[in-house]
Design a protein around this motif. Sequence first.
Motif, PDB file in Angstrom:
ATOM      1  N   PRO A  71       0.388  -1.367  -0.147  1.00 34.53           N
ATOM      2  CA  PRO A  71       0.097   0.028  -0.084  1.00 34.53           C
ATOM      3  C   PRO A  71       0.863   1.315  -0.577  1.00 34.53           C
ATOM      4  O   PRO A  71       2.396   1.664   0.590  1.00 34.53           O
ATOM      5  N   ILE A  72       0.123   2.041  -0.717  1.00 36.12           N
ATOM      6  CA  ILE A  72       0.713   3.369  -0.537  1.00 36.12           C
ATOM      7  C   ILE A  72      -0.520   4.380  -0.699  1.00 36.12           C
ATOM      8  O   ILE A  72       0.492   4.922   0.787  1.00 36.12           O
ATOM      9  N   ASP A  73      -1.356   4.492  -0.762  1.00 34.51           N
ATOM     10  CA  ASP A  73      -2.352   5.842   0.094  1.00 34.51           C
ATOM     11  C   ASP A  73      -3.970   4.746   0.132  1.00 34.51           C
ATOM     12  O   ASP A  73      -3.822   3.309  -0.589  1.00 34.51           O
ATOM     13  N   ILE A  74      -5.181   5.079   1.255  1.00 36.39           N
ATOM     14  CA  ILE A  74      -6.184   5.015   0.992  1.00 36.39           C
ATOM     15  C   ILE A  74      -7.051   6.274   1.118  1.00 36.39           C
ATOM     16  O   ILE A  74      -6.644   6.918   1.817  1.00 36.39           O
ATOM     17  N   ARG A  75      -8.046   5.344   0.842  1.00 37.51           N
ATOM     18  CA  ARG A  75      -8.998   6.788   0.915  1.00 37.51           C
ATOM     19  C   ARG A  75     -10.626   5.999   0.487  1.00 37.51           C
ATOM     20  O   ARG A  75     -10.206   6.053   0.083  1.00 37.51           O
ATOM     21  N   PRO A  76     -11.668   7.281   0.993  1.00 42.84           N
ATOM     22  CA  PRO A  76     -13.067   6.454   0.462  1.00 42.84           C
ATOM     23  C   PRO A  76     -13.276   6.816   0.030  1.00 42.84           C
ATOM     24  O   PRO A  76     -12.501   7.235  -1.222  1.00 42.84           O
ATOM     25  N   TRP A  77     -13.598   5.493  -0.295  1.00 40.95           N
ATOM     26  CA  TRP A  77     -14.966   5.289  -1.887  1.00 40.95           C
ATOM     27  C   TRP A  77     -15.952   6.150  -2.229  1.00 40.95           C
ATOM     28  O   TRP A  77     -16.747   5.560  -1.704  1.00 40.95           O
ATOM     29  N   THR A  78     -15.920   7.400  -3.025  1.00 45.39           N
ATOM     30  CA  THR A  78     -17.248   7.624  -2.974  1.00 45.39           C
ATOM     31  C   THR A  78     -18.514   7.278  -4.439  1.00 45.39           C
ATOM     32  O   THR A  78     -17.892   6.932  -5.078  1.00 45.39           O
ATOM     33  N   PRO A  79     -18.990   7.935  -3.676  1.00 38.32           N
ATOM     34  CA  PRO A  79     -20.312   7.438  -5.076  1.00 38.32           C
ATOM     35  C   PRO A  79     -19.972   7.989  -6.257  1.00 38.32           C
ATOM     36  O   PRO A  79     -19.913   7.950  -8.144  1.00 38.32           O
TER      37      PRO A  79
END
Length: 131
Positions: free
Chosen positions: A114-122
């Motif tokens: 992993p490098i980054d993570i963010r919320p998955w939005t509509p």
Amino acid sequence: MKNCDSYRGKTVRAAGYLDDCADNDCQLFADKKAIGISADAWKAVRNAKRDSAEWPKAWNRLAAVAPIGIGYDETFDRKAASLQHSYVVITGRVSKDSCTGFATGTDRAFGIDPIDIRPWTPADGAPANMQ
């Protein structure tokens, strides 16, 4: 992961449902329902006798729903802590050995480093009903 070989060693963005992500376990599932399906598939593998016709069927069933293992990174884990049990987008490099991570072991095996993570939005194309 479809077309796994074409992604090995490359940086990708993978979207899905992040279950528990800490210590020895961090996996990205296609969706929330896949967690139960994967657990049932693992149970079938454990219960099948190696020399039976059920053994390869059980493994094939598991491969069809296998989550992607997310490798350990302390900074990533801190960021992922608040995003557990939600739909996310993870950016990282796919392993050269295995897209799921199973080839590297079962404790925090990485299919993606992993490098980054963010919320998955509509707006990003996330499922309309993300419950």
